[in-house]
Motif scaffolding. Sequence first.
Motif, short mmCIF file in Angstrom:
data_model
loop_
_atom_site.label_atom_id
_atom_site.label_comp_id
_atom_site.label_asym_id
_atom_site.label_seq_id
_atom_site.Cartn_x
_atom_site.Cartn_y
_atom_site.Cartn_z
N LEU B 7 0.83 -1.21 0.00
CA LEU B 7 0.00 0.00 0.00
C LEU B 7 0.85 1.25 0.00
O LEU B 7 1.78 1.39 0.80
CB LEU B 7 -0.87 0.05 1.26
CG LEU B 7 -2.11 -0.81 1.34
CD1 LEU B 7 -2.92 -0.38 2.55
CD2 LEU B 7 -2.92 -0.70 0.08
N SER B 8 0.53 2.16 -0.90
CA SER B 8 1.13 3.49 -0.85
C SER B 8 0.01 4.49 -1.02
O SER B 8 -1.00 4.22 -1.68
CB SER B 8 2.14 3.68 -1.98
OG SER B 8 3.24 2.84 -1.76
N LEU B 17 1.97 7.35 2.98
CA LEU B 17 2.24 5.95 3.32
C LEU B 17 3.02 5.32 2.19
O LEU B 17 2.77 5.60 1.02
CB LEU B 17 0.92 5.19 3.50
CG LEU B 17 0.04 5.56 4.69
CD1 LEU B 17 -1.33 4.91 4.57
CD2 LEU B 17 0.69 5.13 6.00
N ILE B 20 3.20 -0.52 2.50
CA ILE B 20 2.71 -1.16 3.72
C ILE B 20 2.17 -2.55 3.39
O ILE B 20 1.30 -2.69 2.53
CB ILE B 20 1.57 -0.32 4.34
CG1 ILE B 20 2.00 1.14 4.53
CG2 ILE B 20 1.09 -0.95 5.63
CD1 ILE B 20 2.78 1.42 5.75
N GLY B 39 0.90 8.38 10.05
CA GLY B 39 0.03 7.85 9.00
C GLY B 39 -0.93 6.78 9.48
O GLY B 39 -1.51 6.05 8.67
N LYS B 40 -1.12 6.69 10.81
CA LYS B 40 -1.97 5.64 11.36
C LYS B 40 -3.41 5.78 10.88
O LYS B 40 -4.01 4.82 10.38
CB LYS B 40 -1.94 5.66 12.90
CG LYS B 40 -0.55 5.51 13.48
CD LYS B 40 -0.59 5.42 14.99
CE LYS B 40 -1.03 6.69 15.69
NZ LYS B 40 -0.08 7.79 15.63
N SER B 42 -4.50 7.55 8.33
CA SER B 42 -4.56 7.39 6.87
C SER B 42 -4.62 5.91 6.50
O SER B 42 -5.37 5.51 5.61
CB SER B 42 -3.35 8.01 6.20
OG SER B 42 -3.23 9.35 6.55
N LEU B 43 -3.82 5.11 7.21
CA LEU B 43 -3.81 3.69 6.92
C LEU B 43 -5.19 3.07 7.17
O LEU B 43 -5.69 2.29 6.36
CB LEU B 43 -2.74 2.99 7.78
CG LEU B 43 -2.60 1.48 7.60
CD1 LEU B 43 -2.34 1.11 6.16
CD2 LEU B 43 -1.49 0.92 8.49
N PRO B 53 -6.09 3.55 -2.18
CA PRO B 53 -4.63 3.70 -2.15
C PRO B 53 -4.11 4.15 -3.51
O PRO B 53 -4.73 3.87 -4.54
CB PRO B 53 -4.14 2.29 -1.81
CG PRO B 53 -5.26 1.39 -2.18
CD PRO B 53 -6.52 2.16 -2.05
N LEU B 213 4.38 2.19 12.97
CA LEU B 213 4.46 3.07 11.80
C LEU B 213 5.32 4.26 12.14
O LEU B 213 5.20 4.85 13.22
CB LEU B 213 3.07 3.59 11.43
CG LEU B 213 2.21 2.83 10.43
CD1 LEU B 213 0.99 3.67 10.12
CD2 LEU B 213 2.97 2.52 9.16
N GLY B 216 5.20 7.07 7.72
CA GLY B 216 4.51 6.42 6.62
C GLY B 216 5.07 5.07 6.21
O GLY B 216 4.64 4.51 5.22
#
Lengths: 338, 256
Positions: B7-8, B17, B20, B39-40, B42-43, B53, B213, B216
């Motif tokens: 994941l970006s 991010l 991931i 980025g928690k 956002s994730l 994503p 994290l 990111g």
Amino acid sequence: MHRLPPRAFMVVALVLLVLAVLLGLLVGPVQIAPVKLLTLWSADQDMDGRVLELIRLPRVLLAALVGACLASCGAVMQGLFRNPLADPSLIGVSSGASVGASCVIFFGGFGFLGSGLGLPAIAIGAFLGGMAATAVVYRLATSVTGTSVSTMLLAGIAITALAGAVTSLFSFFADNEMLRRISLWQMGNLDSASWHRVMVIAAVVIPLVLVLPREGRALNAMLLGESEARHLGIGVEQLKRRLIVLTALGVGVAVAVSGVVAFVGLIVPHLVRLLIGPDHRYLIPGSALLGAVLLLLADTGARTLMSPAELPTGVITALLGAPFFVALLLRQRRDLVS
Amino acid sequence: MLEAQGLSFSIAGFSLLRDIDLRVEPGKVTAIIGPNGAGKTSLLRLLTGEQRPTAGNIALSGQPLGDWSPTQLASVMAVLPQSSRLDFPFTAREVVMMGRIPHATGLVRDTAIVDAALAAVDGSYLDKRFYTHMSGGEKQRVQLARVLAQIWEPVADHARVLILDEPTSSFDLAHQQLTIANMRSFAAQGVGVLVVIHDLNMAARCADQLLVLSCGRIAACGSPQQVLTAMTIKQVFNVDVSIGINPLTGTPLVIA
């Protein structure tokens, strides 16, 4: 706070509606005896009977339908904006609708309006104007965390001012007949009630009042927040679009037949929420019923208080609504401080 | 199982991010920790399908997240955001009942579930009280009960996922413990639990798997014992700590 069971409330509101209709029919510059109600639509009518059929009944129906329409649209808008202070007249939707209506009157020309198509055309103009205004206010005022009251009201002021300027511009160029018609939209008024108008608004309001409560559950979820509603499986974007179109349609048609009647959409849902709670499945039909009662009473007042002269109905609702609105604002501010 | 690969996510050219990989396994509690702005949230927004994503895939039960219809997804995945504003006087029961919107289980079953969910967060006494009159902690408990009610029972044997963004931020000690117990009991039923949490010791106590994290990226991933080391915490939070053992639970104890 103690709540009434929604069903009991609906029954009471229906009884009130019947009483308000009777009052509206019988009271006015000419007092009419209740027996004359039996001569409605019969061949042997006297003067009173004809007053009832051609003047009072359409007016009473128009007031009830406009009231039901504005109150249920107000309830939906407050849900959509997640803010109990939203009202079609305060956030500029009614003004947007009145610009749309004036546009049609001005550019449509009078000859065209004399025909039977005039009113539906004005209604469409009002609907488009109202929808544009709702969309603009919604874009400006709504963020992830909800709707900012101040932005919403300020956007309403801006749109109302713009609408006022456009309407003035039209008035400047308009001839006498147009001028009279345009000025009607700035002052909510039901005195041009006719069966034609009743038909136009009934064709929109009755389906609207039946359709809107179906969105009740989704609207309840929207009050939690947009992302919360999305996580509950609600198609938020489609719901918002649908509700903006439906409320703009309702407010637009109400404005087209009666001008800007302010505050009904604010006061009524508030009262209903106090009585039966904020669940939209009951709030919307409850507001429709009580909105009809309130506007009927206000209109009966408008016809009788200065009899034989007549006050614009919008003046009465504004006189009732403005202090109510200020009280709500004060309460909301106190809640924020404490 | 909720699974993310590569994941970006970037907004306006700014990368939030990067790369991931993450698995939220059924029956386990996965906790995400990390400094502010790592980025928690956002994730979580990506994993719940709220945002797409920029690159990478997310699948729930083997099916790409985008293939799930909103109602289907809502019936197996419940999400508790960080804070919710509700300015309308609903009762606690009405708010929790909204968790049952994705289901058509009928009023009798829903009422039983709402009762149980309120009891699970120690909120039975809030039942008829108005949300607008509650304290911050009470509101947060009612919202927690709402998401628990949403995935209270399995739907056609689909894997269920519970996602919580800082669920204990305004809780007292007793309700923090109760929330940990709730996460554990949902995991014991086979629910995959993903929680963002700030308190490292809470994370150590509730999680089977910790994901750190930082800027990111994933800085560390593994069991609390593997992840919570003085070195990792120095690298990620730039704080010197010493690590002990919690005598009650045997989990790592971060002493700052």
